[in-house]
Write an enzyme that holds these catalytic residues in place. Sequence first.
Site: not given
Ligand code: PLP
Length: 415
Positions: A132, A212, A235
């Site tokens: 991500h 996730q 999440k």
């Molecule tokens: N890492 C992964 C695999 C994600 O799916 C996400 C959000 O979709 C994030 C990091 C970032 O999460 P956040 O926006 O809650 O900080």
Amino acid sequence: MNALPSVATASFDPDVVRRQFPILDQEIHGRPLLYLDNAASTQKPVQVIDAISGYYRRDHSNVHRGAHALADRATAAFEKARMDVAAFLGGAKREEIIFTRGSTEGINLVANAWGRTHLGPGDEILLTAMEHHANIVPWQLVARFTGAVIRVAPVTETGELDLDAWKALLSERTRVAAMVHVSNTLGTVNPVAEMVACAHAAGAVALVDGAQAVNHFAVDVRAMNADFYVFSGHKLFGPTGIGVLYGREALLEAMPPWQGGGEMIERVSFEAGTTFTTLPWKFEAGTPHIAGVIGLGAAVKWLQGIDRDAAAVHEQGLLERVDAALAGMNDIRRIGTAPGRVAVASFLLAGAHPTDVGMLLDQQGIAVRAGHHCTMPLMERLGIPGTVRASFSVYNTIEEVDRFLEGLDKVRSFL
Ligand code: PLP
């Protein structure tokens, strides 16, 4: 479609679970809401909503520094939630649980506080092509600042990490290996314990992005032996704006603070300079998101109250149903078919842009995500603009899978 055996078990009944989520009981565009955007954010059980509301109704005050009953109550609830999170991660220590705004902030904290003091020109940061953006951009920023270099391990056509290639990229120059536990776009579960062991053998520290993972199965940071592990409350059936960085105590101890301000100091003096307080508060500058922490504590307690193994079996049942149907459709290209993946179905419908498919599903009350899912390098690797992603959670039902598939059929009729 063939009837599947009931997935309800004595200890896990998806219908009972579902009734605890008030938001699901509504209509969108005249149809019952079908929420399949769980990888973006999960919905909240009434236990979490009540914990937040109860805190604001009865207990709100600032934490840690008050000399009155409400401050004591708020502090006790805040620190109890920290212990609940520590237990949830398999028995971490209180000192190792840092509250952040989410996974993104946790990774930025490590990239800055650890990265700026441990990385130099030519040092390597090992990532994977399925990260991500939250586990890419903070490292790019710190690489620009320190002269470190980013290496990226490839992903196969089926959406699995090429583990041999990843291992081959590890060397004595690797200082940190940062990897996603479960891909938000593909659902792939990476062999993180093995990867952490390899990173350590190469002399690198290992950060695991668990955003996730924690909502799909139990995570034990000690068994995994990760140096850092991050996740987001929203999440995990908890509130937005709150997350967790787990860090190995000795590493956190040796790291300088990232943000400065109230709460994280021992003594502040213009003449003598500032000394910092102990873990975990050294990394929690300013008034924290108290209600968020309490809501997150309620979320992990709620999760621990359901049979997680049975919940995982239920989710896998949903995935099998959707996979079997999509695999039989000639106009569907499935993206991410790794064995053992979590309940995420990413796909392309021939002749339709993912965004249009998402819009046409929304008109039927079906919420999915369409786009690059903050994984642009992965999209580039796969040569696609994006995907339609249906992501499932504990409260989704087999009937909803079937309604989703019917919805997809209807989308075709609009094309
Ligand atoms: N890492 C992964 C695999 C994600 O799916 C996400 C959000 O979709 C994030 C990091 C970032 O999460 P956040 O926006 O809650 O900080």
